[in-house]
Write a protein that holds these residues in place. Structure first.
Motif, short mmCIF file in Angstrom:
data_model
loop_
_atom_site.label_atom_id
_atom_site.label_comp_id
_atom_site.label_asym_id
_atom_site.label_seq_id
_atom_site.Cartn_x
_atom_site.Cartn_y
_atom_site.Cartn_z
N GLU A 265 0.83 -1.21 0.00
CA GLU A 265 0.00 0.00 0.00
C GLU A 265 0.86 1.26 0.00
O GLU A 265 0.55 2.25 -0.67
CB GLU A 265 -0.92 -0.01 1.22
N ARG A 266 1.97 1.23 0.72
CA ARG A 266 2.82 2.42 0.83
C ARG A 266 3.78 2.58 -0.35
O ARG A 266 4.03 3.70 -0.80
CB ARG A 266 3.65 2.38 2.12
N SER A 267 4.32 1.45 -0.84
CA SER A 267 5.45 1.54 -1.76
C SER A 267 5.18 1.06 -3.18
O SER A 267 5.87 1.46 -4.11
CB SER A 267 6.63 0.71 -1.20
N HIS A 268 4.20 0.18 -3.35
CA HIS A 268 3.97 -0.41 -4.67
C HIS A 268 3.04 0.45 -5.52
O HIS A 268 3.14 0.45 -6.75
CB HIS A 268 3.35 -1.80 -4.50
N LEU A 269 2.14 1.16 -4.87
CA LEU A 269 1.15 1.98 -5.57
C LEU A 269 1.31 3.42 -5.16
O LEU A 269 1.31 3.74 -3.97
CB LEU A 269 -0.26 1.49 -5.26
N ALA A 270 1.44 4.30 -6.14
CA ALA A 270 1.72 5.71 -5.87
C ALA A 270 0.41 6.47 -5.65
O ALA A 270 -0.37 6.65 -6.58
CB ALA A 270 2.50 6.32 -7.02
N HIS A 271 0.18 6.94 -4.41
CA HIS A 271 -1.03 7.69 -4.10
C HIS A 271 -1.07 9.01 -4.85
O HIS A 271 -2.14 9.50 -5.22
CB HIS A 271 -1.11 7.95 -2.59
N GLU A 272 0.10 9.61 -5.07
CA GLU A 272 0.16 10.93 -5.68
C GLU A 272 0.20 10.87 -7.21
O GLU A 272 0.22 11.91 -7.87
CB GLU A 272 1.41 11.68 -5.18
N GLU A 273 0.16 9.67 -7.79
CA GLU A 273 0.27 9.52 -9.24
C GLU A 273 -0.91 8.70 -9.76
O GLU A 273 -0.85 7.48 -9.79
CB GLU A 273 1.58 8.85 -9.62
N PRO A 274 -2.00 9.37 -10.18
CA PRO A 274 -3.15 8.62 -10.70
C PRO A 274 -2.81 7.97 -12.04
O PRO A 274 -1.92 8.40 -12.76
CB PRO A 274 -4.22 9.70 -10.87
N ALA A 275 -3.55 6.90 -12.35
CA ALA A 275 -3.31 6.18 -13.60
C ALA A 275 -4.64 5.72 -14.17
O ALA A 275 -5.55 5.32 -13.44
CB ALA A 275 -2.41 4.97 -13.35
#
Length: 325
Positions: A265-275
């Motif tokens: 949750e913290r490192s694999h998926l970027a909260h600040e970078e939508p896709a």
């Protein structure tokens, strides 16, 4: 063991670990037969292998097609009179909440990552037996021992590869085909590797997927695969953090699940970078000449700190268990 007289078939050879493995065998003088979907990337890999001193041929192959994989094996036997080593390495991945990923995408991951290896093993084993022995290498992942959220199909497939290797070894033993000079089945479990896998991933999370540190080089995995030809082993984990996580999962599975969930949750998926939602390379290969690396290095300091912190937690758990005994 000399490798310059070996014939090595590698699936998923157009990028990442498969490509690095092809280059490593070519540098030893082996003949490499390369299978992948991307024609341009496959031909570029052939050129790189030749520059390294090996003999190389490209056979465009979708591993989900059993006939195509049989054709790959047939081309290797026709061109170089046999197969000594077969490396199953083709893989795709999919990220997304379990109830939001399209079922056809889920099935596609399983079809490529599991049935692709089944097709490879069924194509390879008769040739290895005819040769009087050889090596079947299945490239899995530490995800085969340590599951992750949002990557259900990929994690399932890697667990299945572990089971496939174990079942094949047992069957070969019962057939008396696993002795000295016989057929060996080896499973390689890399930690997080610097490849384009994450850029090529199908993604339904709404966030950019990043490689989760620490990130190791694909060449490191390739060296492990080459090493198995000289010294076959049941399973090899590549990367210190990978070995740590596999050991931790056996010692404290509940704690490992909790830690892995938070880490993803913290490192694999970027909260600040939508896709935007994408099928990635599930159905079509990535365009272009391909590459070994994905450009994920440079996150080592943070990774080391996290690893040390995790090690401290496991040390505490181990000590506590010893006291409870």
């Amino acid at each position: 063991m000399r490798l310059n007289d070996k014939v090595v078939v590698i699936t998923g050879a157009s990028s990442g670990i498969g490509r690095a493995t092809a280059l490593a065998f070519a540098a030893k003088g082996a003949a490499v037969v390369l299978g992948a979907r991307g024609h341009e990337a496959l031909e570029e890999t052939v050129r790189e292998c030749v520059r390294r001193g090996g003999r190389a041929v490209a056979v465009p192959t979708d591993v989900s097609d059993a006939h195509a994989v049989q054709r790959l094996a047939g081309q290797a036997a026709a061109r170089f009179s046999g197969v000594d080593v077969w490396v199953n390495c083709a893989a795709v991945t999919l990220f997304g909440p379990f109830d939001q990923v399209p079922l056809e995408d889920f099935r596609r991951v399983l079809d490529v990552n599991i049935m692709g290896y089944v097709h490879g093993a069924r194509a390879a084993l008769p040739h290895l037996r005819h040769r009087g022995g050889g090596i079947l290498v299945n490239v899995s992942s530490i995800a085969g021992a340590v599951a992750q959220p949002y990557a259900h199909a990929y994690t399932m497939s890697k667990h299945a590869i572990q089971a496939l290797g174990s079942s094949l070894r047992q069957e070969l033993r019962l057939q008396g085909a696993d002795g000295v000079g016989g057929v060996k089945v080896c499973t390689v479990m890399p930690a997080v590797i610097d490849t384009p896998l994450f850029q090529h991933a199908a993604n339904r999370t709404g966030r950019q997927v990043r490689a989760m540190p620490p990130v190791y080089s694909a060449e490191r995995v390739a060296r492990a695969v080459v090493g198995l030809v000289r010294r076959p082993r049941r399973e090899v984990v590549v990367g210190p953090m990978g070995r740590f996580l596999v050991a931790q999962a056996r010692l404290a599975p509940g704690l490992t699940e909790k830690m892995m969930a938070g880490q993803v949750e913290r490192s694999h998926l970027a909260h600040e970078e939508p896709a935007e939602a994408t099928h990635g390379n599930l159905y079509e290969p990535a365009p272009g000449p391909g590459s070994v690396r994905g450009g994920w290095h440079g996150r080592r300091k943070t990774a080391v700190r996290r690893a040390l912190a995790a090690a401290a937690v496991v040390g505490t758990v181990t000590a506590a268990r010893r006291v409870l005994r």
